[in-house]
Design a protein around this motif. Structure first.
Motif, PDB file in Angstrom:
ATOM      1  N   UNK A   1       0.792  -1.090   0.001  1.00 49.15           N
ATOM      2  CA  UNK A   1       0.168  -0.033   0.029  1.00 49.15           C
ATOM      3  C   UNK A   1       0.871   1.337  -0.047  1.00 49.15           C
ATOM      4  N   UNK A   2       1.751   1.068   0.706  1.00 52.19           N
ATOM      5  CA  UNK A   2       2.883   2.549   1.044  1.00 52.19           C
ATOM      6  C   UNK A   2       3.659   2.561  -0.401  1.00 52.19           C
ATOM      7  N   UNK A   3       3.886   1.446  -1.025  1.00 51.74           N
ATOM      8  CA  UNK A   3       4.587   1.355  -2.383  1.00 51.74           C
ATOM      9  C   UNK A   3       3.657   2.136  -3.376  1.00 51.74           C
ATOM     10  N   UNK A   4       2.311   1.875  -3.462  1.00 46.44           N
ATOM     11  CA  UNK A   4       1.519   2.359  -4.383  1.00 46.44           C
ATOM     12  C   UNK A   4       1.345   3.898  -4.154  1.00 46.44           C
ATOM     13  N   UNK A   5       1.258   4.353  -2.777  1.00 47.74           N
ATOM     14  CA  UNK A   5       1.191   5.681  -2.548  1.00 47.74           C
ATOM     15  C   UNK A   5       2.639   6.397  -3.061  1.00 47.74           C
ATOM     16  N   UNK A   6       3.680   5.649  -2.733  1.00 47.29           N
ATOM     17  CA  UNK A   6       5.074   6.199  -3.035  1.00 47.29           C
ATOM     18  C   UNK A   6       5.101   6.464  -4.468  1.00 47.29           C
ATOM     19  N   UNK A   7       4.590   5.525  -5.162  1.00 51.33           N
ATOM     20  CA  UNK A   7       4.709   5.709  -7.010  1.00 51.33           C
ATOM     21  C   UNK A   7       3.880   6.998  -7.337  1.00 51.33           C
ATOM     22  N   UNK A   8       2.404   6.924  -6.753  1.00 45.86           N
ATOM     23  CA  UNK A   8       1.938   8.229  -7.140  1.00 45.86           C
ATOM     24  C   UNK A   8       2.540   9.528  -6.454  1.00 45.86           C
ATOM     25  N   UNK A   9       3.181   9.664  -5.308  1.00 41.46           N
ATOM     26  CA  UNK A   9       3.804  10.583  -4.992  1.00 41.46           C
ATOM     27  C   UNK A   9       4.955  10.924  -5.645  1.00 41.46           C
ATOM     28  N   UNK A  10       5.767   9.955  -5.900  1.00 40.13           N
ATOM     29  CA  UNK A  10       7.146  10.068  -6.725  1.00 40.13           C
ATOM     30  C   UNK A  10       6.827  10.855  -8.200  1.00 40.13           C
ATOM     31  N   UNK A  11       5.397  10.073  -8.644  1.00 39.88           N
ATOM     32  CA  UNK A  11       5.306  10.931 -10.023  1.00 39.88           C
ATOM     33  C   UNK A  11       4.588  12.231  -9.948  1.00 39.88           C
ATOM     34  N   UNK A  12       4.056  12.652  -8.981  1.00 42.48           N
ATOM     35  CA  UNK A  12       3.841  13.941  -8.619  1.00 42.48           C
ATOM     36  C   UNK A  12       5.002  15.019  -8.435  1.00 42.48           C
ATOM     37  N   UNK A  13       5.775  14.292  -7.487  1.00 45.31           N
ATOM     38  CA  UNK A  13       7.220  15.212  -7.078  1.00 45.31           C
ATOM     39  C   UNK A  13       7.984  15.098  -8.548  1.00 45.31           C
ATOM     40  N   UNK A  14       7.906  14.280  -9.254  1.00 44.21           N
ATOM     41  CA  UNK A  14       8.923  14.125 -10.411  1.00 44.21           C
ATOM     42  C   UNK A  14       8.194  15.255 -11.425  1.00 44.21           C
ATOM     43  N   UNK A  15       6.858  15.223 -11.657  1.00 42.53           N
ATOM     44  CA  UNK A  15       6.190  16.409 -12.417  1.00 42.53           C
ATOM     45  C   UNK A  15       6.744  17.629 -11.967  1.00 42.53           C
ATOM     46  N   UNK A  16       6.637  17.933 -10.848  1.00 46.64           N
ATOM     47  CA  UNK A  16       6.563  19.427 -10.234  1.00 46.64           C
ATOM     48  C   UNK A  16       8.206  19.713 -10.434  1.00 46.64           C
ATOM     49  N   UNK A  17       9.143  18.728 -10.195  1.00 46.53           N
ATOM     50  CA  UNK A  17      10.366  19.032 -10.382  1.00 46.53           C
ATOM     51  C   UNK A  17      10.883  19.115 -11.794  1.00 46.53           C
ATOM     52  N   UNK A  18      10.001  18.443 -12.701  1.00 43.66           N
ATOM     53  CA  UNK A  18      10.388  18.732 -14.166  1.00 43.66           C
ATOM     54  C   UNK A  18       9.843  20.169 -14.588  1.00 43.66           C
ATOM     55  N   UNK A  19       8.778  20.510 -13.977  1.00 46.65           N
ATOM     56  CA  UNK A  19       8.481  21.690 -14.404  1.00 46.65           C
ATOM     57  C   UNK A  19       9.054  22.894 -14.014  1.00 46.65           C
ATOM     58  N   UNK A  20       9.831  22.783 -12.645  1.00 45.58           N
ATOM     59  CA  UNK A  20      10.725  23.777 -12.141  1.00 45.58           C
ATOM     60  C   UNK A  20      12.004  23.788 -12.861  1.00 45.58           C
ATOM     61  N   UNK A  21      12.487  22.672 -13.106  1.00 48.24           N
ATOM     62  CA  UNK A  21      13.660  22.534 -13.858  1.00 48.24           C
ATOM     63  C   UNK A  21      13.779  22.847 -15.309  1.00 48.24           C
ATOM     64  N   UNK A  22      12.654  22.569 -16.077  1.00 48.80           N
ATOM     65  CA  UNK A  22      12.618  22.578 -17.323  1.00 48.80           C
ATOM     66  C   UNK A  22      12.221  24.070 -17.983  1.00 48.80           C
ATOM     67  N   UNK A  23      11.905  25.104 -16.868  1.00 47.98           N
ATOM     68  CA  UNK A  23      11.228  26.245 -17.107  1.00 47.98           C
ATOM     69  C   UNK A  23      12.361  27.057 -18.140  1.00 47.98           C
ATOM     70  N   UNK A  24      13.759  27.031 -17.426  1.00 49.33           N
ATOM     71  CA  UNK A  24      14.879  27.779 -18.517  1.00 49.33           C
ATOM     72  C   UNK A  24      14.837  27.265 -19.871  1.00 49.33           C
ATOM     73  N   UNK A  25      14.680  25.969 -20.086  1.00 49.80           N
ATOM     74  CA  UNK A  25      14.666  25.381 -21.388  1.00 49.80           C
ATOM     75  C   UNK A  25      13.423  25.804 -22.142  1.00 49.80           C
ATOM     76  N   UNK A  26      12.059  25.909 -21.463  1.00 54.55           N
ATOM     77  CA  UNK A  26      11.088  26.375 -22.124  1.00 54.55           C
ATOM     78  C   UNK A  26      11.187  28.022 -22.793  1.00 54.55           C
TER      79      UNK A  26
END
Length: 514
Positions: free
Chosen positions: A200-225
């Motif tokens: 159960x924690x793994x499923x939550x961790x997967x969803x949480x890591x996906x959200x965190x990854x998306x936020x990180x991607x938006x933040x770090x890719x902003x200069x490239x955009x």
């Protein structure tokens, strides 16, 4: 057809393209999830092993306790002996069933209710079952020493089975066997609960890591955009001044944005220089071309039969052609001067040596002039400039000093240290300039007195070339002048690192000592 195929291929590539944002999101999610999975697996296996060790220790403790109690008998164990020993110790546990009597009465055993997963069997020396606390489908096989085995049992799967012989403390004879079985029911229930919690924690961790990854991607890719948007703007308008706002960041993306801005500045500067070059050449060549054309038309009409007109036209045409050659060469020099930071960035030149050489050359070429040299350099200071370029700058300045000198034919040349820079100054005592002229003198084709300058053979590019060269090597050039009292042109170039100078000094001293 090829163009159409290229367009189709481009469209297919655009359709198949996956956004870097999603690639980053998926990659970050997988990385975080794998990290969680690895650590969870390690912790789970460690916990599982810890629990098994505890269960084995519990079985071992029960086994030791029982063998110590039964070992006080002299003869082979009997059902009565077992019951008597157990009753004497007043340990109250789960219901037990004697093997010789199918009794449903509650008897006392060496197990507590919380340890109901532990089952005890007692055998005599002939391996006949005397006592058991509960039914369990696990075989008995006599052992000569205490041994704990993992066996398969019931729906739960694994169980622990410990068998040991019982020896009398009185005669050291074998009087029976004790078997302790731990069905591990509590252990299996706990492991299932922990495993379910991990999933159960793994499923939550997967969803949480996906959200965190998306936020990180938006933040770090902003200069490239922002970089992409700026590229699209510049693609539509190459002369656009759109740049990327890099902010206060100091990471690789900020470095990329700075490199892009610098590249765009250089590109636009080259475009402007190219346009300026074309405009300047077309403007300056218009007059000599018109003059040559006029003389050629004159000769074509009737001048070729008149020796005087023919000689005059040819002489004037050759003079204009010579001026055009000089102008084109100076324009090429100016164009190259604008790119010295690309082709000559690692050059180094000794200022003292070159100043002395140029001073001696001008003394020979202009014997009617008095040249004064003030060399205040105590050592061979080096500057980051191509030797020929520094010589060209000195020649331009000294040549102007000679051209614009009047009655007092004296030129003063000096070289000195000025903090982290080397300063070279050329002073004449001629016509001088107004303050307005000193600000414009370095512009292309600017002449203080156009008529006299053209008479003296100048195109108005010498000082522009000197300025471009000096600025290309991170230096400065400026003029100080008083009308009718002469001018001073000063050049400053940064010295190379102290350690390079020290190395040169040591080499020179070593050579001198030899």
């Amino acid at each position: 057809m090829n163009s159409q195929a290229a367009v189709d291929t481009k469209g297919i590539n655009e359709k198949k393209r996956i956004s870097l944002r999603w690639k980053w999101t998926i990659g970050a999610a997988i990385a975080l999830f794998l990290t969680y999975t690895i650590f969870s697996t390690i912790l789970f296996i460690t916990f599982q092993q810890f629990m098994i060790d505890n269960e084995q220790q519990a079985v071992r403790n029960v086994m030791v306790n029982l063998t110590e109690r039964f070992g006080q008998n002299f003869y082979d164990l009997t059902e009565e002996d077992v019951e008597e020993v157990l009753n004497q110790h007043e340990l109250y546990l789960t219901p037990e069933t004697p093997i010789l009597e199918e009794s449903q009465n509650q008897r006392s055993t060496p197990l507590r209710a919380s340890q109901s997963s532990i089952i005890i069997r007692v055998y005599n020396s002939e391996e006949e079952l005397l006592y058991r606390t509960n039914e369990v489908d696990i075989d008995f096989e006599a052992k000569e020493t205490l041994q704990i085995d993992t066996v398969e049992e019931g729906p739960n799967g694994e169980a622990l089975s410990a068998i040991t012989p019982v020896y009398s403390f009185l005669n050291n004879e074998k009087i029976g066997y004790v078997q302790v079985v731990n069905t591990l029911s509590s252990y299996h229930d706990l492991i299932k609960s922990v495993f379910g919690a991990i999933l159960l924690t793994g499923v939550i961790a997967l969803l949480f890591s996906g959200v965190i990854g998306y936020i990180i991607a938006i933040f770090f890719l902003q200069p490239i955009r922002r970089l992409t948007e700026a590229m699209h703007i510049v693609k539509k308008d190459p002369e656009s001044h759109q740049r990327i706002d890099v902010g206060d960041g100091k990471d690789e993306l900020t470095e990329l944005a700075n490199a892009y801005n610098a590249m765009l500045n250089r590109m636009q500067r080259n475009i402007e220089q190219q346009k300026q070059f074309v405009e300047d050449v077309s403007h300056e060549l218009r007059t000599p071309v018109a003059v040559v054309e006029g003389h050629m038309k004159l000769l074509n009409r009737w001048g070729k039969d008149d020796p005087v007109v023919l000689d005059e036209s040819l002489s004037a045409s050759l003079q204009e052609i010579e001026r055009m050659k000089s102008l084109v060469q100076e324009m090429l020099d100016l164009s190259r001067a604008e790119q010295v930071d690309i082709h000559y960035k690692d050059e180094r030149t000794s200022v003292r040596e070159l100043v002395n050489q140029t001073y001696n050359n001008f003394q020979l070429v202009h014997p009617d002039f008095t040249f004064i040299l003030d060399d205040d350099l105590s050592e061979d200071n080096y500057v980051n400039i191509y030797r020929n370029h520094l010589e060209q700058i000195l020649i331009i300045l000294l040549d102007n000093a000679v051209k614009y000198s009047t009655n007092e034919k004296t030129v003063h040349l000096s070289a000195s240290n000025n903090g982290p820079n080397i300063q070279i100054a050329v002073q004449d005592f001629g016509e001088g300039m107004t303050e307005e002229d000193t600000e414009k003198i370095f512009h292309r084709f600017y002449r203080v007195d156009k008529a006299r300058s053209r008479y003296k053979g100048g195109n108005g590019l010498g000082l522009a070339i000197a300025k471009e060269l000096i600025e290309g090597y991170k230096g400065e050039i400026w003029a100080e002048s008083v009308l009718n009292h002469g001018s001073i042109f000063r050049v400053e170039l940064p010295k190379l690192k102290d350690q390079e100078n020290q190395t040169s000094d040591e080499t020179r001293k070593h050579t001198k000592n030899k």
